[in-house]
Design a protein around this motif. Structure first.
Motif, PDB file in Angstrom:
ATOM      1  N   LEU A  14      74.459  10.332  22.937  1.00  0.00           N
ATOM      2  CA  LEU A  14      73.108   9.795  22.787  1.00  0.00           C
ATOM      3  C   LEU A  14      72.195  10.264  23.914  1.00  0.00           C
ATOM      4  CD1 LEU A  14      73.804   6.152  21.554  1.00  0.00           C
ATOM      5  CD2 LEU A  14      72.690   7.988  20.281  1.00  0.00           C
ATOM      6  N   ARG A  15      72.780  10.480  25.115  1.00  0.00           N
ATOM      7  CA  ARG A  15      71.959  10.993  26.205  1.00  0.00           C
ATOM      8  C   ARG A  15      71.487  12.410  25.908  1.00  0.00           C
ATOM      9  NH1 ARG A  15      75.193  10.298  29.987  1.00  0.00           N
ATOM     10  NH2 ARG A  15      74.541   8.157  30.278  1.00  0.00           N
ATOM     11  N   ALA A  16      72.390  13.235  25.360  1.00  0.00           N
ATOM     12  CA  ALA A  16      72.000  14.585  24.976  1.00  0.00           C
ATOM     13  C   ALA A  16      70.946  14.537  23.870  1.00  0.00           C
ATOM     14  CB  ALA A  16      73.219  15.380  24.517  1.00  0.00           C
ATOM     15  N   PHE A  17      71.073  13.566  22.992  1.00  0.00           N
ATOM     16  CA  PHE A  17      70.084  13.361  21.928  1.00  0.00           C
ATOM     17  C   PHE A  17      68.710  13.072  22.536  1.00  0.00           C
ATOM     18  CE2 PHE A  17      67.841  10.041  19.502  1.00  0.00           C
ATOM     19  CZ  PHE A  17      67.661  10.665  18.272  1.00  0.00           C
ATOM     20  N   THR A  18      68.683  12.195  23.543  1.00  0.00           N
ATOM     21  CA  THR A  18      67.422  11.880  24.222  1.00  0.00           C
ATOM     22  C   THR A  18      66.864  13.107  24.937  1.00  0.00           C
ATOM     23  OG1 THR A  18      68.131   9.591  24.533  1.00  0.00           O
ATOM     24  CG2 THR A  18      66.332  10.381  25.926  1.00  0.00           C
ATOM     25  N   ASP A  19      67.744  13.846  25.621  1.00  0.00           N
ATOM     26  CA  ASP A  19      67.307  15.038  26.337  1.00  0.00           C
ATOM     27  C   ASP A  19      66.766  16.111  25.398  1.00  0.00           C
ATOM     28  OD1 ASP A  19      68.099  13.789  28.643  1.00  0.00           O
ATOM     29  OD2 ASP A  19      70.017  14.860  28.803  1.00  0.00           O
ATOM     30  N   ALA A  20      67.181  16.037  24.130  1.00  0.00           N
ATOM     31  CA  ALA A  20      66.707  17.021  23.151  1.00  0.00           C
ATOM     32  C   ALA A  20      65.349  16.647  22.585  1.00  0.00           C
ATOM     33  CB  ALA A  20      67.718  17.152  22.017  1.00  0.00           C
ATOM     34  N   GLY A  21      64.743  15.611  23.112  1.00  0.00           N
ATOM     35  CA  GLY A  21      63.418  15.234  22.633  1.00  0.00           C
ATOM     36  C   GLY A  21      63.393  13.939  21.868  1.00  0.00           C
ATOM     37  N   GLY A  22      64.537  13.263  21.818  1.00  0.00           N
ATOM     38  CA  GLY A  22      64.572  11.970  21.134  1.00  0.00           C
ATOM     39  C   GLY A  22      64.491  12.105  19.634  1.00  0.00           C
ATOM     40  N   GLY A  23      63.786  11.187  19.006  1.00  0.00           N
ATOM     41  CA  GLY A  23      63.763  11.122  17.550  1.00  0.00           C
ATOM     42  C   GLY A  23      64.281   9.776  17.123  1.00  0.00           C
ATOM     43  N   GLN A  24      64.796   9.701  15.917  1.00  0.00           N
ATOM     44  CA  GLN A  24      65.310   8.446  15.398  1.00  0.00           C
ATOM     45  C   GLN A  24      66.817   8.541  15.215  1.00  0.00           C
ATOM     46  OE1 GLN A  24      63.026   5.902  15.013  1.00  0.00           O
ATOM     47  NE2 GLN A  24      64.870   4.642  14.969  1.00  0.00           N
ATOM     48  N   ALA A  25      67.541   7.624  15.804  1.00  0.00           N
ATOM     49  CA  ALA A  25      68.997   7.603  15.689  1.00  0.00           C
ATOM     50  C   ALA A  25      69.443   6.328  14.987  1.00  0.00           C
ATOM     51  CB  ALA A  25      69.646   7.676  17.070  1.00  0.00           C
ATOM     52  N   GLN A  26      70.445   6.461  14.140  1.00  0.00           N
ATOM     53  CA  GLN A  26      71.060   5.305  13.491  1.00  0.00           C
ATOM     54  C   GLN A  26      72.537   5.312  13.852  1.00  0.00           C
ATOM     55  OE1 GLN A  26      69.633   2.772  11.808  1.00  0.00           O
ATOM     56  NE2 GLN A  26      71.641   1.777  11.694  1.00  0.00           N
ATOM     57  N   VAL A  27      72.977   4.250  14.525  1.00  0.00           N
ATOM     58  CA  VAL A  27      74.354   4.181  15.019  1.00  0.00           C
ATOM     59  C   VAL A  27      75.152   3.186  14.184  1.00  0.00           C
ATOM     60  CG1 VAL A  27      75.823   3.555  16.974  1.00  0.00           C
ATOM     61  CG2 VAL A  27      73.688   4.814  17.365  1.00  0.00           C
ATOM     62  N   THR A  28      76.313   3.617  13.731  1.00  0.00           N
ATOM     63  CA  THR A  28      77.288   2.721  13.106  1.00  0.00           C
ATOM     64  C   THR A  28      78.389   2.472  14.128  1.00  0.00           C
ATOM     65  OG1 THR A  28      76.842   3.684  10.926  1.00  0.00           O
ATOM     66  CG2 THR A  28      78.845   2.371  11.165  1.00  0.00           C
ATOM     67  N   LEU A  29      78.596   1.219  14.486  1.00  0.00           N
ATOM     68  CA  LEU A  29      79.581   0.846  15.503  1.00  0.00           C
ATOM     69  C   LEU A  29      80.658  -0.017  14.862  1.00  0.00           C
ATOM     70  CD1 LEU A  29      80.666   0.509  18.373  1.00  0.00           C
ATOM     71  CD2 LEU A  29      78.904  -1.222  18.775  1.00  0.00           C
ATOM     72  N   MET A  30      81.867   0.528  14.772  1.00  0.00           N
ATOM     73  CA  MET A  30      82.984  -0.217  14.206  1.00  0.00           C
ATOM     74  C   MET A  30      83.962  -0.565  15.324  1.00  0.00           C
ATOM     75  SD  MET A  30      84.764  -1.683  11.889  1.00  0.00           S
ATOM     76  CE  MET A  30      83.783  -1.308  10.434  1.00  0.00           C
ATOM     77  N   VAL A  31      84.068  -1.865  15.608  1.00  0.00           N
ATOM     78  CA  VAL A  31      85.019  -2.346  16.602  1.00  0.00           C
ATOM     79  C   VAL A  31      86.237  -2.865  15.842  1.00  0.00           C
ATOM     80  CG1 VAL A  31      85.419  -3.920  18.518  1.00  0.00           C
ATOM     81  CG2 VAL A  31      83.137  -2.943  18.160  1.00  0.00           C
ATOM     82  N   ASN A  32      87.321  -2.101  15.902  1.00  0.00           N
ATOM     83  CA  ASN A  32      88.511  -2.393  15.107  1.00  0.00           C
ATOM     84  C   ASN A  32      89.404  -3.469  15.734  1.00  0.00           C
ATOM     85  OD1 ASN A  32      88.580  -0.336  12.821  1.00  0.00           O
ATOM     86  ND2 ASN A  32      88.266   1.015  14.579  1.00  0.00           N
ATOM     87  N   THR A  33      88.788  -4.471  16.296  1.00  0.00           N
ATOM     88  CA  THR A  33      89.557  -5.555  16.893  1.00  0.00           C
ATOM     89  C   THR A  33      88.621  -6.727  17.149  1.00  0.00           C
ATOM     90  OG1 THR A  33      91.099  -6.120  18.683  1.00  0.00           O
ATOM     91  CG2 THR A  33      89.202  -4.779  19.282  1.00  0.00           C
ATOM     92  N   THR A  34      89.165  -7.817  17.624  1.00  0.00           N
ATOM     93  CA  THR A  34      88.338  -8.957  17.998  1.00  0.00           C
ATOM     94  C   THR A  34      87.825  -8.771  19.418  1.00  0.00           C
ATOM     95  OG1 THR A  34      88.301 -11.356  18.303  1.00  0.00           O
ATOM     96  CG2 THR A  34      90.367 -10.230  18.800  1.00  0.00           C
ATOM     97  N   MET A  35      86.693  -9.336  19.704  1.00  0.00           N
ATOM     98  CA  MET A  35      86.165  -9.321  21.064  1.00  0.00           C
ATOM     99  C   MET A  35      86.152 -10.725  21.654  1.00  0.00           C
ATOM    100  SD  MET A  35      83.201  -6.408  21.132  1.00  0.00           S
ATOM    101  CE  MET A  35      82.104  -7.192  19.951  1.00  0.00           C
ATOM    102  N   GLU A  36      86.944 -11.599  21.056  1.00  0.00           N
ATOM    103  CA  GLU A  36      87.021 -12.978  21.517  1.00  0.00           C
ATOM    104  C   GLU A  36      88.473 -13.326  21.820  1.00  0.00           C
ATOM    105  OE1 GLU A  36      85.532 -14.331  17.929  1.00  0.00           O
ATOM    106  OE2 GLU A  36      83.468 -13.741  18.331  1.00  0.00           O
TER     107      GLU A  36
END
Length: 458
Positions: free
Chosen positions: A317-339
């Motif tokens: 994502l930092r390289a994405f920003t350095d490339a001039g930004g734009g619109q990013a859509q992130v899918t984040l799958m956490v395959n476990t519990t965080m509790e």
């Protein structure tokens, strides 16, 4: 792929017995993996803690700018808005990767993510999700490994997947097992003695064989073509035992080497390198041994990337920003519990404890915190660049959402299946519980039950 309570038992038994050290595993020669550092640095103190910039970010930024230019041209031709750059980050979580597999399978239409990253069980998911919208390679024909409830053997018939229909379907089948030995084999003499005298309680021989049948040359070539023709990239996270840092292996660069040769021996070697990288990202000692990898920086030992990061995306994502930004859509799958669950002793608080009990509890708390920090870091970076869809193994943020252990599958809850599987004393993989958790993921994915969804403006 998960924390091992066996470590604590070994310490109590005197693990550091004289003469029990192991030789460094031999690497597969010629892999020359390309690495991206994921080292946490503190150039200005804790308030400025950040990940290193991605090597070659300037060159990669040019790739992003060219992709964006082509998309903008296509959008103008259609008088529409250029689509966002799509990112997918897959966490570790061991057997709970079945949740993410079921979730994505039930979603049906999936993005062709521009960048995919995976850690541990997420690394095992990454290739088939990277190819979610590609046909199943013709040379993936050996499905002798398919068994377990999700293949129709002992399931309830609601969630049965047929092989060679889709890459995501084959991913689900990869998490369908009839017995733990389908993925992991305990050392002769038992787990404890194996860990003391052989350096690990078990080995991933069966998982290696399964991955080799899935990650065929045709599969690798499909990955390589996506990199060559569409500038898409795939990375898996590993932890370096020698320098203590985290790294991402560029799997697309590795896979693309299959496009430059038809020599069977060379193709087989590249396939072995590919599978070995996935195993390195998933191996936790003393459960299973670490791997020695030959990279462009040298030959060193590596283990589960989750020892450093539960999930990662920031360098991309930092390289994405350095490339001039734009619109990013992130899918984040956490395959476990965080509790972390309560430390109970049955029907109430624990009244008696031991050093091993307390140490196991501390390991669980530390593991949960690593995932919380890693997921929060990715989510923050996503919010700064666009939108995020996040799911994890829990019902927080889902109105009326079902808790994972309450989910019913084949006449029993996931909690009941977990208790029944425990009778076999598995080290890591509980077959019927995994099928139940996959079905829970299916129920969530079918109705798009994300734990958190953010889209601009915030």
């Amino acid at each position: 792929m998960k924390s091992w309570g066996l470590v604590l038992l070994l310490v109590a038994a005197g693990w550091s017995l004289a003469g029990c050290s192991q030789p460094r595993p031999k690497p597969i020669l010629g892999c020359a993996y390309q690495l991206v550092p994921l080292t946490v640095q503190t150039p200005g103190g804790p308030a400025q803690m950040r990940l290193q910039a991605m090597p070659g970010a300037e060159r990669w930024g040019e790739v992003l700018r060219e992709r964006r230019r082509l998309r903008s041209g296509a959008a103008q031709a259609k008088r529409g808005t250029p689509p966002a750059d799509q990112f997918l980050a897959l966490s570790g979580g061991g057997q709970h990767g079945a949740f993410g597999a079921g979730f994505f399978y039930a979603m049906g239409d999936l993005p062709s993510w521009d960048i995919v990253t995976g850690v541990s069980t997420g690394s095992l998911q990454s290739t088939l999700l990277f190819l979610a919208n590609q046909p199943v390679p013709e040379d993936r024909t050996d499905y002798s490994w398919v068994d377990g409830p999700l293949s129709g053997q002992g399931g309830d018939g609601r969630f049965v997947v047929r092989p060679h229909v889709s890459n995501v379907g084959d991913l689900v089948l990869a998490y369908s097992i009839a017995r733990e030995a389908d993925l992991l084999r305990v050392r002769k003499g038992g787990a404890a003695l194996g860990a003391v005298f052989r350096g690990s309680a078990a080995h991933f021989g069966p998982l290696h064989d399964r991955l080799t049948r899935i990650m065929t040359i045709g599969t690798l070539r499909a990955v390589g073509r996506e990199w060559r023709d569409q500038n898409r990239q795939l990375f898996v996270g590993v932890s370096n035992l020698d320098d203590g840092e985290g790294y991402a292996i560029d799997m697309t660069e590795l896979a693309a080497r299959t496009l430059a040769t038809d020599v069977p021996a060379e193709l087989s070697r590249i396939q072995d390198c590919y599978v070995d990288a996935l195993l390195a990202s998933s191996s936790v000692a003393p459960g299973v041994p670490p791997r020695t990898l030959e990279t462009r920086r040298g030959t060193e030992m590596y283990m589960d990337g989750g020892a450093r990061f539960g999930v990662f995306l920031e360098p991309m994502l930092r390289a994405f920003t350095d490339a001039g930004g734009g619109q990013a859509q992130v899918t984040l799958m956490v395959n476990t519990t965080m509790e972390a669950p309560r430390w109970s002793g049955g029907d109430g608080p624990r009244q008696r404890w031991s050093a091993a009990d307390a140490a196991a509890r501390a390991v669980k708390l530390l593991e949960t915190q690593v995932y919380r920090f890693s997921a929060a870091s990715v989510e923050t970076a996503a919010v700064m660049n666009g939108g995020v869809d996040m799911a994890y193994l829990g019902n927080t943020g889902i109105a009326g959402g079902e808790a994972p252990l309450d989910h019913a599958y084949n006449g029993k809850s996931c909690a009941e299946w977990l208790a029944l599987d425990a009778a076999a004393r598995p080290l890591q993989f509980s077959p019927r519980y995994m099928a139940c958790i996959a079905d829970y993921g299916r129920s969530r994915g079918a109705t798009a039950q994300w734990n958190r969804r953010l889209a601009p403006p915030y």
